[in-house]
Design a protein around this motif. Structure first.
Motif, PDB file in Angstrom:
ATOM      1  N   LEU A   1       0.821  -1.212   0.000  1.00  0.00           N
ATOM      2  CA  LEU A   1       0.000   0.000   0.000  1.00  0.00           C
ATOM      3  C   LEU A   1       0.853   1.260   0.000  1.00  0.00           C
ATOM      4  O   LEU A   1       0.542   2.225  -0.700  1.00  0.00           O
TER       5      LEU A   1
ATOM      6  N   HIS B   1      -8.945  -7.755   1.224  1.00  0.00           N
ATOM      7  CA  HIS B   1      -9.738  -6.777   0.463  1.00  0.00           C
ATOM      8  C   HIS B   1     -10.339  -5.740   1.408  1.00  0.00           C
ATOM      9  O   HIS B   1     -10.261  -4.532   1.162  1.00  0.00           O
TER      10      HIS B   1
ATOM     11  N   ILE C   1      -7.647  -3.382   2.888  1.00  0.00           N
ATOM     12  CA  ILE C   1      -7.202  -2.370   1.926  1.00  0.00           C
ATOM     13  C   ILE C   1      -8.234  -1.248   1.839  1.00  0.00           C
ATOM     14  O   ILE C   1      -7.907  -0.072   1.977  1.00  0.00           O
ATOM     15  N   GLY C   2      -9.479  -1.615   1.601  1.00  0.00           N
ATOM     16  CA  GLY C   2     -10.534  -0.604   1.454  1.00  0.00           C
ATOM     17  C   GLY C   2     -10.680   0.276   2.672  1.00  0.00           C
ATOM     18  O   GLY C   2     -10.728   1.507   2.562  1.00  0.00           O
TER      19      GLY C   2
ATOM     20  N   LYS D   1     -12.427   1.625  -1.848  1.00  0.00           N
ATOM     21  CA  LYS D   1     -13.050   0.485  -2.536  1.00  0.00           C
ATOM     22  C   LYS D   1     -12.408   0.274  -3.902  1.00  0.00           C
ATOM     23  O   LYS D   1     -12.123  -0.851  -4.297  1.00  0.00           O
TER      24      LYS D   1
ATOM     25  N   ALA E   1      -8.932  -1.273  -3.498  1.00  0.00           N
ATOM     26  CA  ALA E   1      -9.056  -2.677  -3.087  1.00  0.00           C
ATOM     27  C   ALA E   1      -9.425  -3.546  -4.281  1.00  0.00           C
ATOM     28  O   ALA E   1      -8.860  -4.628  -4.475  1.00  0.00           O
ATOM     29  N   GLN E   2     -10.344  -3.079  -5.093  1.00  0.00           N
ATOM     30  CA  GLN E   2     -10.747  -3.841  -6.278  1.00  0.00           C
ATOM     31  C   GLN E   2      -9.606  -3.918  -7.284  1.00  0.00           C
ATOM     32  O   GLN E   2      -9.393  -4.962  -7.915  1.00  0.00           O
TER      33      GLN E   2
ATOM     34  N   CYS F   1      -6.411  -3.925  -6.600  1.00  0.00           N
ATOM     35  CA  CYS F   1      -5.427  -4.873  -6.080  1.00  0.00           C
ATOM     36  C   CYS F   1      -5.889  -6.323  -6.279  1.00  0.00           C
ATOM     37  O   CYS F   1      -5.068  -7.211  -6.465  1.00  0.00           O
TER      38      CYS F   1
END
Length: 77
Positions: free
Chosen positions: A7, A38, A41-42, A64, A67-68, A70
């Motif tokens: 990140l 997921h 991350i989000g 969001k 995250a998507q 990644c």
């Protein structure tokens, strides 16, 4: 690689600083597909974006989206 390292690399050119409550080891790219990764991350990116001045809605959308990204899948709505 640790999730926090990933990140921070992804966000290196932004003013965002992330700090994870629980760091995850990512030995293979497939580890990014785990639902808890997921969510981490989000949530983490959204919190950092909110702290940097984005609106709650904008911060949540950015978290969001990243995250998507990644996970290798993006949803368009």
């Amino acid at each position: 690689m640790k999730l926090s390292e990933l990140l921070n690399r992804l966000l290196a050119e932004t003013p965002l600083t992330v700090s994870l409550r629980e760091d995850f080891d990512l030995p293979l790219p497939e580890a990014l597909m785990q639902p808890e990764v997921h969510a981490a991350i989000g949530d983490t990116v959204a919190e950092a974006a909110k702290d940097s001045g984005l609106t709650v809605r904008g911060a949540g959308a950015f978290g969001k989206w990243l995250a998507q990204l990644c996970m290798g899948r993006a949803q368009r709505r």
